[in-house]
Every structure is written in C-alpha cells, then in structure tokens.
Design a protein around this motif. Structure first.
Motif, short mmCIF file in Angstrom:
data_model
loop_
_atom_site.label_atom_id
_atom_site.label_comp_id
_atom_site.label_asym_id
_atom_site.label_seq_id
_atom_site.Cartn_x
_atom_site.Cartn_y
_atom_site.Cartn_z
N ARG A 172 0.85 -1.20 0.00
CA ARG A 172 0.00 0.00 0.00
C ARG A 172 0.88 1.24 0.00
N SER A 173 1.90 1.17 -0.84
CA SER A 173 2.90 2.22 -0.89
C SER A 173 2.34 3.49 -1.53
N LEU A 174 2.78 4.62 -0.99
CA LEU A 174 2.42 5.92 -1.56
C LEU A 174 3.61 6.59 -2.21
N SER A 175 4.67 5.84 -2.39
CA SER A 175 5.88 6.37 -3.02
C SER A 175 5.57 6.83 -4.44
N GLY A 176 5.89 8.10 -4.73
CA GLY A 176 5.66 8.65 -6.06
C GLY A 176 4.22 9.01 -6.35
N VAL A 177 3.34 8.88 -5.36
CA VAL A 177 1.91 9.12 -5.58
C VAL A 177 1.51 10.50 -5.09
N LEU A 178 1.95 10.88 -3.91
CA LEU A 178 1.54 12.15 -3.31
C LEU A 178 2.56 13.23 -3.67
N ASP A 179 2.30 13.96 -4.74
CA ASP A 179 3.28 14.92 -5.23
C ASP A 179 2.80 16.36 -5.12
N THR A 180 1.81 16.61 -4.26
CA THR A 180 1.33 17.97 -4.06
C THR A 180 1.48 18.34 -2.58
N PRO A 181 1.75 19.61 -2.27
CA PRO A 181 1.86 20.02 -0.87
C PRO A 181 0.64 19.69 -0.03
N PRO A 182 -0.61 19.89 -0.51
CA PRO A 182 -1.76 19.52 0.33
C PRO A 182 -1.79 18.04 0.67
N ALA A 183 -1.43 17.18 -0.28
CA ALA A 183 -1.44 15.74 -0.02
C ALA A 183 -0.38 15.36 0.99
N ARG A 184 0.79 15.96 0.86
CA ARG A 184 1.86 15.64 1.83
C ARG A 184 1.52 16.17 3.22
N ALA A 185 0.91 17.35 3.28
CA ALA A 185 0.50 17.89 4.57
C ALA A 185 -0.56 17.01 5.22
N ALA A 186 -1.49 16.53 4.42
CA ALA A 186 -2.53 15.65 4.95
C ALA A 186 -1.94 14.34 5.46
N LEU A 187 -0.97 13.79 4.73
CA LEU A 187 -0.34 12.54 5.16
C LEU A 187 0.39 12.73 6.48
N ALA A 188 1.07 13.87 6.65
CA ALA A 188 1.77 14.13 7.92
C ALA A 188 0.78 14.14 9.08
N GLU A 189 -0.38 14.77 8.88
CA GLU A 189 -1.39 14.80 9.94
C GLU A 189 -1.98 13.42 10.19
N LEU A 190 -2.16 12.66 9.14
CA LEU A 190 -2.70 11.30 9.28
C LEU A 190 -1.73 10.41 10.07
N ASP A 211 -24.60 12.07 24.70
CA ASP A 211 -23.88 13.11 25.43
C ASP A 211 -22.38 12.95 25.20
N GLY A 212 -21.71 14.05 24.91
CA GLY A 212 -20.27 13.99 24.70
C GLY A 212 -19.80 15.11 23.79
N VAL A 213 -18.73 14.85 23.07
CA VAL A 213 -18.08 15.87 22.27
C VAL A 213 -17.96 15.38 20.84
N VAL A 214 -18.31 16.24 19.90
CA VAL A 214 -18.15 15.96 18.47
C VAL A 214 -17.13 16.96 17.94
N VAL A 215 -16.01 16.46 17.44
CA VAL A 215 -14.94 17.31 16.94
C VAL A 215 -14.81 17.10 15.44
N VAL A 216 -15.01 18.15 14.67
CA VAL A 216 -14.91 18.07 13.21
C VAL A 216 -13.56 18.62 12.79
N LEU A 217 -12.76 17.77 12.16
CA LEU A 217 -11.39 18.14 11.78
C LEU A 217 -11.17 17.86 10.29
N GLY A 218 -10.63 18.86 9.59
CA GLY A 218 -10.17 18.63 8.25
C GLY A 218 -8.93 17.75 8.27
N VAL A 219 -8.63 17.11 7.15
CA VAL A 219 -7.49 16.19 7.12
C VAL A 219 -6.17 16.89 7.42
N ALA A 220 -6.11 18.20 7.27
CA ALA A 220 -4.89 18.94 7.57
C ALA A 220 -4.83 19.41 9.02
N ARG A 221 -5.79 18.98 9.86
CA ARG A 221 -5.79 19.38 11.27
C ARG A 221 -5.98 18.18 12.19
#
Length: 368
Positions: free
Chosen positions: A115-133, A239-249
């Motif tokens: 499930r390699s992502l080598s050579g697949v994620l070549d945009t700054p948004p994709a790399r930023a999202a992967l770092a957060e993931l 009862d509880g907390v619902v936290v909505v987060l974008g993939v970059a957060r």
C-alpha cells in the motif's frame, strides 16, 4: 431481464473499474499504469472511468482503500489482548509486517501489497494531509497501548517511533523485496514500548484558547454514520463531544481526547474539501491501521474515541456549516440531545471537551 437502477449500474461500473485498476497497478506499477488500459481491461470507455474517478491517483488510492476496507472487515479480534504495552506493540508490528513483499515478488506487485504511496503524493496539500494522518495513527495506536496494565499514561511518542520503524522497513522492502527479518523488526518494536521518551508538553496555544460558547441549539444528528474503529453505527446525539477536523488538522484530535471527561463519548469526524483524493487517502490510512489494531486488541479494548469518515460533509451541515475545507477545526458538546457549547478554530476540540469541567467536578465531589 432485471433492469438495474442508475445507482446499481454506477456501483457495478465502479467495481469493474477497481478490479481492472488493481490488475493494472499490480502488473505495471503506479507510474507506468494508464487509465486507457484500465478502461480496456474493464471493457468500458475512458469516459466511464472518469465519471467515477477523477484520475489515476484517485483510482490508485481507491484501490488501496478498498483493500484496507476488506482487511479491516476480515480482521478477527483475539479473545484477549496482550497483557502489556510492549507485547501489544510487538503483536501490532507482526500483523503490520505481513504486508512485506517476498524476494520473488515483482516490484509492481510489492508496491501494491505494501500500500505504498511512493511517487503518488506529489502535491503540498497531499503531503501535509499525510503528515497529519501519521500523527493521528500514532494517537490511535497509543490509546490502545495505554489501556494495557502498567502502561505509561501517554504513549504517543513510542507509537510514532514504532510506526516510523515499520514504514522505514516497508520503504526498504519496496526497493529490495525480502530484506529485513519481520521477527527481528517486531522484536525491536516491542522494545520501543520501554524506551524512555519525554512526551511533548501540551501545545503552547492551549492556554490562549477561548472557552467554548454556551448554547442550547436543537439539532438533528445525521443517520447512517459508522464508527470506523468498531464498525458500528454512531449516534451523535449521545452526550459527549463531536470534533470536526479537516485532514490537515487531525493532530488536534489529541487535544480533545486528553481534555475529555471520563465517560464522555468523543467522536472525531474527519472531513475534507477533496473527497476524491484526500478523502480516500484518509480512509486508506485510518482503515489500514484499524485493521491491524483489530487483530491485536480485544473488541472492548480498542482505542475509545469514535472515528467517522464524513466525505459528504453531513455532520458539518447538520451543525450549521455549509462548507468545509482541509484545515477546518470546530467542535460542539452535546447534552440531552442539544448542542450545549460550540467552539471554532485552533483548540476547538479542547475547548468543547473542557466546557463545564469545573461544574462537572463540583457535581462529582458532592456537597461540602
């Protein structure tokens, strides 16, 4: 002759494209794969492929996410979880390392198997999202490890280190299949649980986060949502907390989890403005990790926050947000079916989770 509905026909077309794409990527690898050949394999037009997927990268991520979904669904939980954080981390590593290609595997099939992502994620948004993931994966792994007897209170750093070891081994195996002994690697991962690492202090912005705003808003929680950890349906009216987060957060999830009260239902809702690619990337990484966790930890000892992948933005819409982006961060506290507090921006999950904490502590303490 049975006539298919439009939705059924679209699902059949999508399934045929995924099968053809999986074959193409396994034979030729990501770089040399062609959408035209995938269409030919599926006996469809190029337009039919693009009506379901935005391009080759989206197709590749969909193939990997589908594989992760199948692995997660097939994962059989053990009767008992390992009795220590070290043994649990070693068991997790052994399960994760089953994907390493063997010496006789082709580079192309090995790339897909890893499930390699080598050579697949070549945009700054994709790399930023992967770092957060990656940070989010470490949190989920750490929460499972922290449930073990005598485990340290916080194990995010050892979890990050173990995932770095495993992904490093995968990167080497992708270049030289068969290199790296999985048993040695799993043993090394087990020892990482005992490495003395100083957990990071709370993020410096937390003391400056504005308190959540009190509210008393009626709302209708979306139906049909699934907790990706357990696979069960989610009722966001609890009862509880619902936290909505974008993939970059997504790294902000830890702030909410640590601030939550004992017994709170904490739900992390993952959203994105790019469902075709970043949404599939999030699905791939989260389901892949969960599939491994479910083979190591008994059902009742999996990480406790609920994780919802909301590609369609149903939860933000129900909470009054018309649109979302990859950097969105807002949260609510729910009580008695009402939204009783709202917070937005950096630290929103922390603020919503901590709303009313002093009153809650006083009520638990009872009268003087």
């Amino acid at each position: 002759m049975v006539r298919l509905t439009r939705a059924q026909q679209q699902e059949r077309t999508r399934a045929a494209v995924l099968v053809a794409a999986r074959e193409e990527f396994a034979e030729r690898g990501y770089v040399d794969a062609k959408v035209d050949r995938i269409a030919e394999r599926a006996e469809l037009t190029r337009g039919a492929v693009y009506s379901n997927f935005t391009g080759k990268r989206a197709l590749y991520l969909a193939v990997l996410a589908d594989a992760a979904e199948r692995a997660r669904a097939a994962a059989e939980p053990p009767a008992e979880s390992p009795d220590s954080a070290a043994r649990a981390l070693g068991a997790f590593a052994r399960v994760w390392l089953e994907r390493l290609p063997l010496a006789g595997d082709t580079p192309e099939s090995g790339h897909l198997q890893l499930r390699s992502l080598s050579g697949v994620l070549d945009t700054p948004p994709a790399r930023a999202a992967l770092a957060e993931l990656v940070r989010f994966e470490a949190l989920l792994l750490a929460l499972a490890l922290e449930s073990r007897p005598a485990a340290p209170e916080r194990m995010v750093r050892p979890a990050e280190l173990a995932l770095t070891l495993l992904h490093g081994a995968a990167g080497l195996a992708e270049l030289v299949p068969g290199v790296g002994d999985p048993f040695d690697l799993a043993g090394a991962a087990e020892h990482l649980a005992g490495v003395a690492l100083t957990e990071d202090a709370e993020p410096p912005h937390l003391p400056f986060v504005a308190p959540a705003r009190p509210a008393a808003d009626r709302w209708t929680a979306p139906r049909g949502l699934r907790d990706e950890i357990t696979g069960r349906q989610v009722d966001l009216g609890d009862d509880g907390v619902v936290v909505v987060l974008g993939v970059a957060r997504l790294s902000a999830a830890e702030e909410a989890v640590r601030a939550a009260r004992p017994g709170d239902a904490v739900t992390i809702v993952v959203v994105t403005g790019d469902a075709a690619e970043l949404g599939r990337l999030a699905r791939l990484r989260i389901l892949d990790l969960v599939g491994c966790l479910r083979r190591v930890f008994a059902a009742g000892e999996l990480p406790w926050p609920r994780v919802v992948l909301d590609d369609g933005g149903a939860v933000p819409a129900a909470l009054g947000r018309g649109s979302v982006d990859d950097g969105v961060e807002f949260a609510v506290r729910v009580g008695d079916g009402l939204v009783v507090a709202r917070a937005e921006g950096r630290g929103a999950g922390h603020a919503a989770a901590g709303h009313g904490a002093a009153r809650h502590r006083d009520r638990r303490a009872g009268p003087a």
